[in-house]
Write an enzyme that holds these catalytic residues in place. Structure first.
Site, PDB file in Angstrom:
ATOM      1  N   THR A 126     -35.794   1.072 -24.219  1.00  0.00           N
ATOM      2  CA  THR A 126     -36.986   2.354 -23.160  1.00  0.00           C
ATOM      3  C   THR A 126     -37.194   3.299 -23.679  1.00  0.00           C
ATOM      4  O   THR A 126     -36.097   3.799 -24.939  1.00  0.00           O
ATOM      5  CB  THR A 126     -35.645   2.579 -22.317  1.00  0.00           C
ATOM      6  OG1 THR A 126     -35.046   1.856 -21.255  1.00  0.00           O
ATOM      7  CG2 THR A 126     -35.451   3.620 -21.401  1.00  0.00           C
TER       8      THR A 126
ATOM      9  N   THR B 226     -32.041  -3.913 -26.443  1.00  0.00           N
ATOM     10  CA  THR B 226     -32.469  -3.179 -25.418  1.00  0.00           C
ATOM     11  C   THR B 226     -30.943  -2.955 -24.015  1.00  0.00           C
ATOM     12  O   THR B 226     -29.791  -3.789 -24.229  1.00  0.00           O
ATOM     13  CB  THR B 226     -33.442  -2.983 -23.920  1.00  0.00           C
ATOM     14  OG1 THR B 226     -33.343  -2.634 -23.356  1.00  0.00           O
ATOM     15  CG2 THR B 226     -32.839  -4.918 -23.243  1.00  0.00           C
TER      16      THR B 226
ATOM     17  N   ASP C   3     -30.464  -2.082 -21.115  1.00  0.00           N
ATOM     18  CA  ASP C   3     -31.092  -3.101 -20.186  1.00  0.00           C
ATOM     19  C   ASP C   3     -31.219  -4.184 -19.718  1.00  0.00           C
ATOM     20  O   ASP C   3     -30.172  -5.491 -20.220  1.00  0.00           O
ATOM     21  CB  ASP C   3     -32.630  -2.848 -19.585  1.00  0.00           C
ATOM     22  CG  ASP C   3     -33.369  -1.626 -19.097  1.00  0.00           C
ATOM     23  OD1 ASP C   3     -32.212  -0.619 -19.811  1.00  0.00           O
ATOM     24  OD2 ASP C   3     -34.278  -1.242 -19.428  1.00  0.00           O
TER      25      ASP C   3
ATOM     26  N   LYS D 190     -22.510   6.335 -10.389  1.00  0.00           N
ATOM     27  CA  LYS D 190     -23.939   5.630 -10.752  1.00  0.00           C
ATOM     28  C   LYS D 190     -23.557   5.123 -11.680  1.00  0.00           C
ATOM     29  O   LYS D 190     -23.484   5.642 -12.559  1.00  0.00           O
ATOM     30  CB  LYS D 190     -25.321   6.464 -10.327  1.00  0.00           C
ATOM     31  CG  LYS D 190     -25.080   7.496 -11.540  1.00  0.00           C
ATOM     32  CD  LYS D 190     -26.399   8.031 -11.223  1.00  0.00           C
ATOM     33  CE  LYS D 190     -27.105   8.727 -12.694  1.00  0.00           C
ATOM     34  NZ  LYS D 190     -27.482  10.032 -11.852  1.00  0.00           N
TER      35      LYS D 190
ATOM     36  N   ASP E 264     -36.054  -0.190 -29.564  1.00  0.00           N
ATOM     37  CA  ASP E 264     -35.167  -0.892 -28.175  1.00  0.00           C
ATOM     38  C   ASP E 264     -36.415  -0.989 -27.632  1.00  0.00           C
ATOM     39  O   ASP E 264     -38.323  -0.718 -27.239  1.00  0.00           O
ATOM     40  CB  ASP E 264     -35.346   1.162 -28.487  1.00  0.00           C
ATOM     41  CG  ASP E 264     -34.413   1.139 -27.289  1.00  0.00           C
ATOM     42  OD1 ASP E 264     -33.882   0.518 -26.631  1.00  0.00           O
ATOM     43  OD2 ASP E 264     -34.343   2.503 -26.203  1.00  0.00           O
TER      44      ASP E 264
ATOM     45  N   PHE F 105     -22.166  10.475 -18.286  1.00  0.00           N
ATOM     46  CA  PHE F 105     -22.239   9.334 -18.778  1.00  0.00           C
ATOM     47  C   PHE F 105     -21.985   8.823 -20.690  1.00  0.00           C
ATOM     48  O   PHE F 105     -22.022  10.089 -21.399  1.00  0.00           O
ATOM     49  CB  PHE F 105     -23.972   8.839 -19.065  1.00  0.00           C
ATOM     50  CG  PHE F 105     -24.505   7.789 -18.943  1.00  0.00           C
ATOM     51  CD1 PHE F 105     -24.141   6.475 -18.084  1.00  0.00           C
ATOM     52  CD2 PHE F 105     -24.695   7.269 -20.780  1.00  0.00           C
ATOM     53  CE1 PHE F 105     -24.802   5.347 -19.089  1.00  0.00           C
ATOM     54  CE2 PHE F 105     -25.779   6.541 -20.871  1.00  0.00           C
ATOM     55  CZ  PHE F 105     -25.558   5.320 -19.844  1.00  0.00           C
TER      56      PHE F 105
END
EC number: 7.6.2.1
Length: 1499
Positions: A429, A889, A891, A766, A427, A742
């Site tokens: 993060t 990831t 991201d 968000k 991973d 989330f």
């Protein structure tokens, strides 16, 4: 009381009808009378008696019982468990077979001794472990708590084991919950309580729990006697993050139950005086105990190979027995007429036929040769693995001082797999990065605010890195990466620009302090919380404040703001309240800040909504601006803080500033309004500085601190409201209606609030830009507003690309205003989803999707996540070790690519294939295009279509060593959508083949399911050893799928650690865990297993050769006591010590030469051919050990046992000498165990022979050893035979080390040659740095010099011989510590580039060399010397001559001949190396000799 819902009866046999188990359970109070009881008092007393008897509701009580045995069930149950191992069943069968008179070979009782000994050891271990569990259970079961008693009408003390489902329990602060309890009452006025789940998941941050709806509004104290509601909830399960149910009141109304209402067993109550709840799950039905499955069990690759070899041994045993049976039958048939001479006939005078005798002989040989199967191997492996785990845990180099944590071995049986890993899936993060987010940049309403001052402030927290100072200007960087946004393209990009450093290199003290605090709060260090505002954005905020201050007494306050200022206002409001951050005080770190406002509770029903939002309520329900100002003055924050000192010594007091100083604000030319509210801020600065934010996500804390820098301060969060402090407006309290958390599928979170200034219902969202941008309200190109919104979105998207290109994590902020009708319609469906017990998650998910549409874009943020220390170096070392690293990831692609460059996963001069597709057809076309490109660059051909499997060209386990035409293999970058297409059945083979040809693979926007699918694909298709490492809950699936799972205890909790096999504090510790401990564990176990096979085969061979001299009658010349206990007692301890302590290569050599790790990947120590070579050598040694004593005692008058005892003695000495040859590191324990084994054998033999006068008449072993000790032939035979038996192995090992050595042997040779001088040569290819001159003194205090033997010819390749000179310190080198890098070159200052091709190492020659002299050897598929450095000169071999001079000289001659042949055969291929002359150095900055898989010589 709990009752199961009635279910339909399933058909079945009469008398055995069974009910289909319902999905829910019904819980009632135990204080209520049972149904059908007429007298309440009698019913209550009956219920009390039932509860005390432990049979209340016919469910499991709260008694904890983790023991497996009782006094009566221990023996049969433990034996039953042990007989599940096939080896134990085999040995018990052999022992029982020996009780058959016709085939027995030993005394029946004696034959049982070995297997009983093994079973007894295992049983004793199991008994001790079970007794320890019993003591722990007794201690926990007798803990006390307060339980409400119907008879006494009060809470009384009872043991935990006396609690049942339906009981009411009262817990006080700092007490542990004894069961899973539904929270019904709390001493907190808001109906909240705080719990600590460290005992459950390791997380130290507090979590909030809420009283069930309908009970938090109670004014009086909760009375359990008045509780008549019925609870319906789900069946017990192990999902800690999920709880669904409903509570049905007497009036028929239902209220939903969620995980926020459940107090789990094992958690601790904090910061709350007392709570009361009803027990829902008790005992083994609690979620904590359902998750307690014990240590994970996996079967290692070496163990699987060993089991196959055990089967080969079984087959060999059958073949040997069958051969003996046939031989015995033929012998009987041939000497039929002489049978009476050697066979005792039966009572009737008959004798056995040849066939019957052969069958009996077969069974008897099975008993005699049973030693071929190593009975003690499995027990020895368990002992060695336990010791390996202990030594790994005791390695202080794996202890992280910053986080005060160390490596944890959670799986005890796969330590050797650490030395065979081929693919690492990581991973990003929290694994490669710190997961400590720092706010860097933002864009609001299409305007970008770069926060340059904040960037300069952050730069002061990291040291300047001279190697990464050349940074391309931001504009060029953006323009070059602008094409990355295309979604259906494949590109091969040559990376030319540098990337900004993402490494945190601040002071160690600051890092340690921050990490200590991070255990309790999300962010605490000044670097992470003190945000320097951007002047332009601060001016916008000031302008917004001026407008609000002017219109503060008007009704429609926000209508006076321009669209841009309105977006700025909502942007910071969203940053502040769209999260789950809890506000605490440093003086009481676990005390929530409470400034309670009298607002109505959240909307829970449609009737509540209609009452709340009628026109009268809309005008009178909201607080006016004046009242808000009054609230600000009357509710000072400081008054709510306790005055008691902090009780948490681990937390440091942090002083947090609120914005910029007043002087700084005035200097920017702001209006007097700004001066006014700045002065007010200064007055409350002392109280506001006491706020601390505890966040479950680091992103949330970073955004809240960013909003605070602009004076939008989160001051309080309750379950139904959020308070924000603003300049001039004072404290605004937003009514929190709903929080949509989330999740990894939606990739966003939202809050539904009622705005105190407008009474509108707003939705703030968000989330990831890839999803939020698709949820925005469509814009029309007709009107000017629509065109303006499109322009803003386009600008925002461009800035998002800029942020991602700089390696920043991006989030989009959006808003939606709901009308009353829209909210009422959505609320009805949402409440139905909440109250549903079946498919509740899916219904809530669909409800959130319906709400999060038609959003209005406010802005976006860029947050920096810094790399962990040592990540680039660790990745470089792992690559040198032959490991292929994939990063998976979630991201954004641009962010992940930038971080990949920063951590050296991607290099600037390599080709990057980016694969983005919008459909499966497009993905297939792009894969074909990529494969064509790979073929055009000279890589392997595309895979052929196969059924269910990858092409046979995938058989190679290691990454391919072929390179592109430019000398480097490309890297692959793929986004989540394309990855989903590539993982389809029809495309996975092509994708895997393409990824296999790439140097690195980067999967972006990948979901947890995709991560696990990628790992499973590589593991199943390539048959490769995989390791997955991560730190969060989204990494659990891939950690569990991989062969070895590694968890990091980071900022996201302990879910990954709990699911892992090993847990490390930081990513950099993976290097030492794999390259050092992984290699050692594999090498030790592999050699020990081979030795056990050799030892047993050699001993069985002695018995087998004797059958040729006894008519294959299964007779033995060795006493049965020796046969039974030889492997069990006399020869078992030395290999055990060697398996625990042996080090084939020192630690510093392994760490500075990661290439040595490839030996484990290639299974050099233990492969099929090694096994069969070992078995053949054992057969030869057994033949020698049998033949020499046979010839020595030929035609003598010794009896059978007198001849067999020297054979046993010779076998023991041969075993120990063989072990001595294979042992690489000798310690005092090795010497002691070897001496003890010999001493034990002679002691037992002397005692046994002296005491056994009539054991086995007519031939007895009486006084046998005593007589042999006086015979010179015995000593001569015992000395000559082991030497003759081991001579071929000794010759082979010596010859192999000089003519065709492996990398490990070369490393060992350098170590043995001179421990003081071996560190410098091996480090010449370690890291690729060059000194200014060879006499430069390094940080380690040692100076490296170069020299060559004077006798070396000038035409021969120069070989460096180094020595270390230490000033003021001992001359010896600590071999347990990694040695710093030293070089052997003189007069050079420019660093030489490193070879990155697998299997290559860099050699820097001390002699002169022409410009750019390089020799690149082709891969031969065989592990060969690392470089010419290890192939010593011809005459230098004379220095290596050991005690076996003949073998050493012969090896020298062969090495000399081989060197000349290589030199003649390679004439003209490479540039000659000039002879050494004085102190002359190389004539250029980059002179190196690249040596690959085959060792080449240059003239």
């Amino acid at each position: 009381m709990e009752r199961e819902p009635a279910g339909t009866e399933e058909p079945g046999p009469p008398g055995r009808r069974r009910r289909r188990e319902g999905r829910t359970r019904t819980v009632r109070s135990n204080l209520l009378p049972p149904p059908g009881a007429e007298d309440p008092a009698a019913g209550a007393a009956k219920g009390e008696r039932r509860r005390r008897r432990g049979c209340a509701q016919h469910l499991a009580d709260n008694r904890l019982k983790t023991t497996k045995y009782t006094l009566l069930s221990f023996l049969p149950k433990n034996l039953f468990e042990q007989f599940h191992r096939p080896a134990n069943v085999y040995f018990v069968f052999i022992a029982l077979l020996n009780f058959v008179p016709a085939v027995n070979a030993f005394q029946p009782g004696l034959a049982l001794a070995p297997v009983l000994f093994i079973l007894a050891i295992t049983a004793f271990r199991d008994l001790w472990e079970d007794y320890s569990r019993h003591r722990s259970d007794h201690k926990i079961n007798h803990l006390g708590c307060l339980v409400f008693s119907r008879e006494e009408k009060k809470y009384v003390n009872r043991f935990w084991k006396e609690i049942h489902v339906g009981d009411f329990v009262r817990l006080r602060c700092n007490e542990i919950f004894p069961a899973d309890i539904l929270l019904l009452s709390s001493s907190d006025p808001d109906g909240l309580c705080h719990i600590e789940t460290a005992n459950l998941d390791g997380e130290t941050n507090l979590k909030r729990r809420q009283v069930v709806r309908g009970f938090s509004e109670l004014v009086s104290e909760f009375n359990p006697l008045t509780f008549t509601s019925v609870i319906e909830c789900e069946k017990p399960n192990n999902d800690l993050s999920r709880f669904r149910g409903c509570i049905i009141h007497d009036n028929g109304k239902k209220a939903g139950l969620y995980k926020e209402n459940l107090l789990l067993r094992g958690c601790t109550l904090r910061n709350t005086d007392a709570v009361v709840g009803i027990v829902i799950y008790a005992g083994h039905e609690t979620k904590a105990l359902l998750n307690n499955s014990g240590p994970r069990y996996k079967r290692s690759k070496l163990e699987r190979q060993m089991n196959c070899d055990v089967l080969w041994c079984v087959l060999l045993l059958v073949c040997m027995s069958l051969f003996s049976a046939v031989g015995h039958g033929l012998w009987i048939w041939r000497y039929q007429e002489k049978k009476s001479l050697f066979y005792v006939p039966k009572s009737d005078g008959s004798s056995l036929s040849p066939v019957t005798a052969a069958v009996y002989s077969f069974l008897t040989m099975i008993i005699v040769l049973q030693v071929l199967i190593p009975i003690s191997l499995y027990v020895s492996i368990e002992i060695v693995k336990a010791c390996q785990v202990y030594f790994i845990n005791q390695d202080m180099q794996l202890y992280d001082e910053e986080t005060d944590s160390q490596l944890q071995c959670r799986a005890l049986n796969i330590t050797e797999d650490l030395g065979q890993i081929q693919y690492i899936f990581s991973d990003k993060t929290g694994t490669l990065t710190e997961n400590k987010m720092v706010f860097r940049r933002c864009t609001v309403s299409g305007v970008e605010y770069s926060h340059d001052a904040n960037a300069q402030r952050l730069a002061r927290y990291q040291e300047a890195d001279s190697e990464e100072e050349e940074v391309v200007p931001r504009g060029g960087s953006v323009s070059q990466r602008g094409s990355i946004g295309s979604h259906q393209s494949v590109r091969v990009v040559h990376r030319t620009q540098s990337t900004k450093s993402h490494r945190r290199t601040g002071s160690r003290a600051e890092a340690k302090r921050a990490s200590m605090l991070s255990k309790h709060t999300a962010f605490s260090s000044p670097m992470e919380k003190d945000i320097t505002p951007d002047p332009k954005l601060l001016e916008k905020v000031s302008e917004c404040d001026k407008s609000l201050a002017v219109a503060r007494h008007q009704e429609h306050l926000l209508a006076h703001l321009s669209p841009e200022l309105s977006d700025v206002f909502d942007f910071f409001i969203a940053l502040t309240i769209c999260n789950t951050v809890v506000v605490t005080s440093p003086d009481q770190p676990r005390t929530k800040v409470r400034v309670r406002f009298e607002l109505k509770s959240p909307v829970k029903t449609i009737e509540d909504f209609l009452r709340r939002f009628t026109p009268s309520c809309l005008t009178s329900g909201c607080s006016s601006i004046g009242s808000l100002a009054a609230n600000k003055s009357s509710h000072k924050l400081g008054s709510s803080f306790p005055s008691t000192p902090s009780s948490d010594g681990m937390l440091l007091r942090l002083e947090e500033r609120l914005g910029q100083p007043t002087s700084a604000i005035a200097s920017n030319g702001y209006s007097s309004q700004a001066d006014n509210w700045a002065s007010e801020l200064a007055q409350e600065q002392e109280s506001e500085r006491e706020l601390r934010y505890e966040a479950e996500s680091p992103d949330e804390a970073a955004l809240v601190y960013a909003a605070r820098a602009y004076n939008c301060v989160l001051v309080e969060r309750l379950h139904d409201q959020v308070s924000v402090e603003l300049p001039h407006l004072g404290r605004l309290t937003f009514e929190l209606l709903h929080t949509l958390g989330f999740d990894s599928v939606r990739k966003r979170m939202s809050v539904v609030i009622r705005h105190p200034l407008t009474d509108e219902i707003n939705v703030y969202t968000k989330g990831a830009d890839s999803v939020v941008m698709d949820l925005l309200q469509p814009c029309s190109s007709v009107d000017a507003r629509g065109r303006h919104q499109k322009k803003i979105r386009s600008k925002t998207q461009n800035y998002l690309n800029v942020y991602a290109a700089e390696g920043l994590r991006t989030l989009c902020i959006a808003k939606r205003v709901l009308s009353k009708e829209e909210y009422a319609c959505w609320l009805q469906s949402h409440l139905e989803a909440e109250s549903s017990l079946e498919n509740s998650e899916e219904l809530l998910f669909q409800s959130a999707i319906r709400l999060e549409t038609n959003l209005h874009l406010l802005g976006a943020t860029g947050i920096e996540d810094r790399l962990q220390d040592g990540v680039p170096e660790t990745i470089s070392k792992l690559r040198q070790a032959g490991l292929q690293i994939w990063v998976l990831t979630g991201d954004k692609q641009e962010t992940a690519v930038n971080i990949a460059y920063a951590c050296k996963l991607l290099d600037h001069d390599e080709e990057v294939i980016t694969l983005n597709a919008t459909s499966q057809e497009a993905c297939a076309a792009l894969l074909d295009q990529c494969l064509c490109y790979v073929q055009s660059r000279g890589l392997q051909r595309a895979p052929e279509k196969t059924k269910g499997k990858v092409s046979m060209r995938f058989s190679s386990l290691c990454p391919p060593s072929t390179s592109t035409a430019s000398g480097r293999r490309p890297s692959l970058v793929i986004d989540g959508r394309s990855l989903a297409y590539a993982l389809e059945k029809n495309l996975e083979d092509k994708f895997l083949f393409l990824a296999k040809q790439c140097r690195s693979v980067l999967c972006c926007r990948s979901t947890p399911l995709q991560k696990s699918m990628v790992v499973k694909l590589v593991r199943s298709k390539l048959k490769a050893m995989t390791l997955a490492i991560g730190d969060g809950a989204n990494d659990v699936s891939m950690i569990q799928v991989a062969d070895v799972g590694v968890g990091i205890s980071g900022q996201e909790g302990m879910q990954a650690v709990m699911a892992s096999d090993f847990a490390v504090p930081k990513f950099r510790y993976l290097e030492r865990l794999l390259i050092l401990h992984g290699h050692w564990c594999y090498s030790r176990l592999a050699n020990m297993v081979l030795y056990f096979f050799y030892k047993n085969t050699m001993f069985v061979g002695l018995l087998f050769w004797f059958q040729f001299f006894c008519g294959f009658s299964a007779s033995t010349m060795i006493d049965q006591w020796y046969l039974i206990f030889f492997n069990l007692l006399f020869s078992s301890l030395p290999p055990l010590v060697t398996g625990v302590l042996d080090r084939d290569v020192p630690a510093n050599v392994l760490l500075t030469n990661p290439q040595l790790y490839k030996s484990g990947q290639n299974m050099e120590e233990y492969r099929p051919r090694t096994f069969w070579f070992n078995m053949a050598d054992a057969a030869f040694q057994s033949l020698v050990c049998f033949s020499i004593p046979y010839l020595a005692y030929y035609d003598s008058n010794v009896d059978l046992f007198t001849w067999g005892t020297p054979i046993v003695t010779i076998a023991l000495l041969t075993f120990l000498l063989h072990l001595g040859i294979e042992t690489k590191t000798w310690t005092w324990l090795n010497w002691i165990t070897c001496g003890f084994s010999v001493l034990l054998f002679f002691t037992v033999a002397l005692i046994y022979n002296a005491s056994c006068a009539t054991c086995y008449p007519p031939s007895n072993p009486y006084w046998t050893m005593q007589a042999l000790l006086g015979d010179p032939v015995f000593y001569l035979t015992c000395l000559m035979t082991p030497v003759a038996a081991l001579l071929p192995r000794l010759f082979f090992r010596s010859l192999q080390g000089r003519v065709f050595p492996t990398q490990l042997q070369l490393a060992r040779q350098l170590t043995r040659k001179s421990p003081r001088r071996c560190s410098a040569p091996k480090e010449t290819f370690a890291q690729g740095r060059l000194p200014k001159d060879s006499g430069t003194e390094h940080s380690s205090g040692r100076t490296v010099k170069t020299s060559v033997p004077l006798s070396q010819p000038s035409w021969h390749t120069q070989q460096p011989v180094c020595s270390l000179e230490a000033s003021g310190e001992p001359s010896t080198v600590d071999m347990s510590m990694p040695v710093r890098e030293h070089t052997l070159l003189e007069g050079l200052s420019a660093p030489a580039p490193m070879s990155s091709a697998p299997g290559e190492a860099v050699l820097r020659s001390p002699g002169g060399c022409p410009e750019e002299s390089k020799v690149r050897a082709a891969s031969t598929g065989r592990v060969t010397p690392l470089s010419s450095l290890f192939s010593l000169p011809t005459f230098s071999l004379l220095n290596w001559i050991s005690s076996w001079s003949l073998v050493s000289r012969l090896g020298s001659v062969l090495q000399f001949s081989r060197t000349e042949q290589l030199a003649d055969g390679q004439a003209g291929r490479g540039l000659p190396v000039q002879p050494h002359s004085g102190r002359s150095g190389l004539q250029g900055p980059d002179h190196r000799l690249l040596i690959g898989a085959s060792s080449r010589r240059s003239q």
